[in-house]
Design an enzyme around this catalytic site. Sequence first.
Site, PDB file in Angstrom:
ATOM      1  N   HIS A  64       0.820  -1.209   0.000  1.00  0.00           N
ATOM      2  CA  HIS A  64       0.000   0.000   0.000  1.00  0.00           C
ATOM      3  C   HIS A  64       0.855   1.261   0.000  1.00  0.00           C
ATOM      4  CE1 HIS A  64      -4.291  -1.410   0.870  1.00  0.00           C
ATOM      5  NE2 HIS A  64      -3.586  -2.499   0.586  1.00  0.00           N
ATOM      6  N   VAL A  68       1.403   4.060  -3.901  1.00  0.00           N
ATOM      7  CA  VAL A  68       1.088   5.492  -3.951  1.00  0.00           C
ATOM      8  C   VAL A  68       2.389   6.274  -3.855  1.00  0.00           C
ATOM      9  CG1 VAL A  68      -0.208   7.380  -2.899  1.00  0.00           C
ATOM     10  CG2 VAL A  68      -1.125   5.053  -2.811  1.00  0.00           C
TER      11      VAL A  68
END
EC number: 1.11.1.7
Length: 321
Positions: A64, A68
Amino acid sequence: MGTSFVLLVVTIMGIFIRTHEAQLAYDYYKFSCPFVESTVRTEMLKIFLSDISSPAAFVRLLFHDCQVQGCDASILLQSHDLSCNSEMESSRNFGVRKLDMINHIKTVLENKCPGQVSCADIIAMAAKESVFFTRGPEIRIPLGRKDSVMCSSSQQADANIPGPGISLNKLLHIFTSHGMTIEESVSMLGAHTLGVGHCLNIASRLYDGNPDDQMNLGFEAHLKWKCPTRVPLTNLTFVPIDSTPIAFDNQYFKDLLMGKALFGIDSTIARDPLTNPIVTRFATDQDYFFKVFSSAFVKLSSTKVLTAKEGEVRRQCYRRN
């Protein structure tokens, strides 16, 4: 002269690329913090002994974070230190946890070698130790990542972290954009061998009138017993993703071939002609799965890393210096 000029440009570009890549190194902390990996391993062992579910959390945290902006510890930044919302406010980060333990390890390292070890490197090391301590492969990764000084946001997380209903083509695009082969991409889904899935993320698959005719009927009945309503009564209801949720092994792939896929994408890779042979080989050869996964893990953890002056080494993981 034209050919010579092109060769010169290619040579210069090659030197630049190699120099940039060299900023991540397997012995990066040899002089600045020589005991960093043993320290992380010791602290992680304490965490694992107190919570056997934590390895899955650390592996998920790495993905995760890297998805990003790259592997830059942006996921750890809190909103009060930003001009935009934290990544953790995204619904795509539902269930992501153990951020506080990364901060704890950072504090331990700050006491030993202040200002040297980045939070991004700690996330990567925590994930690889999680794989190893759950009987998976021991993976060597290069270090030297810097922490982001740029604003991260929940909007970026919404846009870049895949949801449970992602298609195979989109998922393969995500992993191949990190330089992975199709085989390595499928191996990354093998990380599902650790941990659980929340009823919130599988309810639509069970109750929205789109039955998967490849699902084992007994397994489907079990899921509906664990997740009895289309809208879960609580977000805390969950089921194991495979039958050995605290061991890093190839059971995930074995379960897929038996029709015991928790998420839609899991079922898809078992049935699609492109990926089924890969799933089958991983299910029958755990050593080969470990080899491919290790290669993919290095590529994932090296995604869009910040080096040199592109980032910083945060003193506290949840805020910029």
